[in-house]
Scaffold this motif. Sequence first.
Motif, PDB file in Angstrom:
ATOM      1  N   GLU A   1       2.656   5.547  -8.873  1.00 51.48           N
ATOM      2  CA  GLU A   1       3.657   6.380  -8.377  1.00 51.48           C
ATOM      3  C   GLU A   1       3.211   7.763  -8.052  1.00 51.48           C
ATOM      4  O   GLU A   1       2.264   8.261  -8.874  1.00 51.48           O
ATOM      5  N   TYR A   2       4.073   8.250  -7.237  1.00 49.89           N
ATOM      6  CA  TYR A   2       3.940   9.803  -6.635  1.00 49.89           C
ATOM      7  C   TYR A   2       5.261  10.126  -6.858  1.00 49.89           C
ATOM      8  O   TYR A   2       6.166  10.035  -5.851  1.00 49.89           O
ATOM      9  N   LYS A   3       5.292  11.291  -7.701  1.00 45.26           N
ATOM     10  CA  LYS A   3       6.627  11.849  -7.869  1.00 45.26           C
ATOM     11  C   LYS A   3       6.846  12.562  -6.743  1.00 45.26           C
ATOM     12  O   LYS A   3       8.382  12.950  -6.841  1.00 45.26           O
TER      13      LYS A   3
ATOM     14  N   ILE B   1       0.870  -1.350  -0.018  1.00 42.70           N
ATOM     15  CA  ILE B   1      -0.095   0.104  -0.170  1.00 42.70           C
ATOM     16  C   ILE B   1       0.993   1.365  -0.043  1.00 42.70           C
ATOM     17  O   ILE B   1       0.415   2.223  -0.367  1.00 42.70           O
ATOM     18  N   GLU B   2       1.954   1.129   0.312  1.00 41.62           N
ATOM     19  CA  GLU B   2       2.842   2.330   0.270  1.00 41.62           C
ATOM     20  C   GLU B   2       4.477   1.823   0.417  1.00 41.62           C
ATOM     21  O   GLU B   2       4.506   0.847   0.891  1.00 41.62           O
ATOM     22  N   GLY B   3       5.279   2.994  -0.192  1.00 46.59           N
ATOM     23  CA  GLY B   3       6.610   2.616   0.031  1.00 46.59           C
ATOM     24  C   GLY B   3       7.712   3.539  -0.949  1.00 46.59           C
ATOM     25  O   GLY B   3       7.101   4.330  -1.738  1.00 46.59           O
ATOM     26  N   PHE B   4       8.927   3.198  -0.580  1.00 46.35           N
ATOM     27  CA  PHE B   4       9.925   3.959  -1.488  1.00 46.35           C
ATOM     28  C   PHE B   4      10.897   3.067  -1.948  1.00 46.35           C
ATOM     29  O   PHE B   4      11.570   2.327  -0.967  1.00 46.35           O
ATOM     30  N   ASP B   5      11.068   2.869  -3.270  1.00 49.98           N
ATOM     31  CA  ASP B   5      12.188   1.811  -3.795  1.00 49.98           C
ATOM     32  C   ASP B   5      13.583   2.170  -3.996  1.00 49.98           C
ATOM     33  O   ASP B   5      14.404   1.641  -4.376  1.00 49.98           O
ATOM     34  N   GLY B   6      13.956   3.458  -3.333  1.00 50.80           N
ATOM     35  CA  GLY B   6      15.195   4.007  -3.725  1.00 50.80           C
ATOM     36  C   GLY B   6      15.181   5.096  -4.567  1.00 50.80           C
ATOM     37  O   GLY B   6      16.022   5.965  -4.631  1.00 50.80           O
ATOM     38  N   SER B   7      14.369   5.259  -5.474  1.00 51.16           N
ATOM     39  CA  SER B   7      14.084   6.250  -6.399  1.00 51.16           C
ATOM     40  C   SER B   7      12.723   6.703  -6.811  1.00 51.16           C
ATOM     41  O   SER B   7      12.623   7.990  -7.084  1.00 51.16           O
ATOM     42  N   LYS B   8      11.846   6.094  -6.454  1.00 53.77           N
ATOM     43  CA  LYS B   8      10.491   6.384  -6.561  1.00 53.77           C
ATOM     44  C   LYS B   8       9.678   6.052  -5.505  1.00 53.77           C
ATOM     45  O   LYS B   8       9.809   5.014  -4.852  1.00 53.77           O
ATOM     46  N   GLY B   9       8.663   7.023  -5.306  1.00 48.62           N
ATOM     47  CA  GLY B   9       7.739   6.421  -4.151  1.00 48.62           C
ATOM     48  C   GLY B   9       6.257   6.137  -4.689  1.00 48.62           C
ATOM     49  O   GLY B   9       5.802   6.432  -5.537  1.00 48.62           O
ATOM     50  N   TYR B  10       5.782   5.354  -3.961  1.00 43.90           N
ATOM     51  CA  TYR B  10       4.440   4.576  -4.320  1.00 43.90           C
ATOM     52  C   TYR B  10       3.239   4.682  -3.064  1.00 43.90           C
ATOM     53  O   TYR B  10       3.795   4.451  -1.992  1.00 43.90           O
ATOM     54  N   ALA B  11       1.925   4.752  -3.412  1.00 42.24           N
ATOM     55  CA  ALA B  11       1.042   4.729  -2.556  1.00 42.24           C
ATOM     56  C   ALA B  11      -0.221   4.329  -3.148  1.00 42.24           C
ATOM     57  O   ALA B  11      -0.490   4.445  -4.325  1.00 42.24           O
ATOM     58  N   MET B  12      -1.053   3.562  -2.343  1.00 33.98           N
ATOM     59  CA  MET B  12      -2.177   3.061  -2.932  1.00 33.98           C
ATOM     60  C   MET B  12      -3.398   4.315  -3.186  1.00 33.98           C
ATOM     61  O   MET B  12      -3.631   5.128  -2.170  1.00 33.98           O
ATOM     62  N   ASN B  13      -3.970   4.195  -4.412  1.00 34.33           N
ATOM     63  CA  ASN B  13      -5.033   5.241  -4.753  1.00 34.33           C
ATOM     64  C   ASN B  13      -6.396   4.439  -4.473  1.00 34.33           C
ATOM     65  O   ASN B  13      -6.565   3.419  -5.299  1.00 34.33           O
ATOM     66  N   TYR B  14      -7.075   4.742  -3.420  1.00 31.81           N
ATOM     67  CA  TYR B  14      -8.297   4.024  -2.978  1.00 31.81           C
ATOM     68  C   TYR B  14      -9.426   4.256  -3.853  1.00 31.81           C
ATOM     69  O   TYR B  14     -10.211   3.247  -3.891  1.00 31.81           O
ATOM     70  N   ALA B  15      -9.310   5.204  -4.732  1.00 34.25           N
ATOM     71  CA  ALA B  15     -10.276   5.403  -5.752  1.00 34.25           C
ATOM     72  C   ALA B  15     -10.188   4.326  -6.935  1.00 34.25           C
ATOM     73  O   ALA B  15     -11.411   3.767  -7.085  1.00 34.25           O
ATOM     74  N   THR B  16      -8.943   4.145  -7.155  1.00 31.24           N
ATOM     75  CA  THR B  16      -8.907   3.020  -8.182  1.00 31.24           C
ATOM     76  C   THR B  16      -8.506   1.474  -7.821  1.00 31.24           C
ATOM     77  O   THR B  16      -8.610   0.825  -8.317  1.00 31.24           O
ATOM     78  N   ASN B  17      -8.066   1.653  -6.332  1.00 34.60           N
ATOM     79  CA  ASN B  17      -7.801   0.420  -5.678  1.00 34.60           C
ATOM     80  C   ASN B  17      -6.703  -0.136  -6.447  1.00 34.60           C
ATOM     81  O   ASN B  17      -6.438  -1.345  -6.372  1.00 34.60           O
ATOM     82  N   LYS B  18      -5.932   0.816  -6.978  1.00 28.25           N
ATOM     83  CA  LYS B  18      -4.367   0.581  -7.544  1.00 28.25           C
ATOM     84  C   LYS B  18      -3.259   0.926  -6.861  1.00 28.25           C
ATOM     85  O   LYS B  18      -3.175   2.295  -6.469  1.00 28.25           O
ATOM     86  N   ILE B  19      -2.126   0.502  -6.586  1.00 30.63           N
ATOM     87  CA  ILE B  19      -0.936   1.242  -6.252  1.00 30.63           C
ATOM     88  C   ILE B  19      -0.325   2.090  -7.522  1.00 30.63           C
ATOM     89  O   ILE B  19      -0.285   1.843  -8.662  1.00 30.63           O
TER      90      ILE B  19
END
Length: 220
Positions: free
Chosen positions: A103-105, A83-101
């Motif tokens: 990328e958040y720049k 549902i959330e995290g950072f892979d070293g270069s990009k951040g991610y979070a769950m978009n609950y409107a689409t129910n998909k993870i």
Amino acid sequence: MKKLLIVFILIISQLSYAQTAKEIIDKNIELSGGLTNWKLLNSVLLQGKVILGIKDEYPIKIYQQRPNLTKTVITIGGKDTAIEGFDGSKGYAMNYATNKIQEYKEYVPESFDNDFIDWENKGFEAKYLGKEKIGNIYCHKVELTKNVNKNYYYFDTKSFMLVKEIKKDETLTYSDYKKVGNLMMPFRLESSSAKKDGDYVMLLNKIEINKVFPANSFKF
């Protein structure tokens, strides 16, 4: 002469407060495991459950690795979902409107260490704000300031463990400390905010440190 005396007293008072804040932070680091052991910490795996609202409860795993890698996974219907995290270069979070993870720049990862590990080298200024009662616990209140950002920390006057942390958009409380290796860590965390949309209680049953995670652990 009286004015000079007042100025002198104020200066001594300021120095005393700064020294006291440093002593409290140093005591916390010492009693929670020591600076060397905190710096030798390379990875953490937190496991337990998270409670959202009144009834929503999910198994949770949080992977963390230096310098700022992180991934939060919850189990829904028997399926692990990141549902959330950072892979070293990009951040991610769950978009609950689409129910998909997604990328958040503008995702800003948190440092692996807390603010008061090497706080002076990080550019923080520390100030002691006296004692305050949090629930039934008397605490030392310390303010850490960097640029215009101020964070407040409450340390138990007896154990010197961190009880409460107030950030700009979130308040965190810590309890149920247990020893993990050479370190003291909280097994209960509560988060609250003014909006109340992200409030949670996290109850941990297992913390593992310095595990070697597979290379793809932080991929999304």
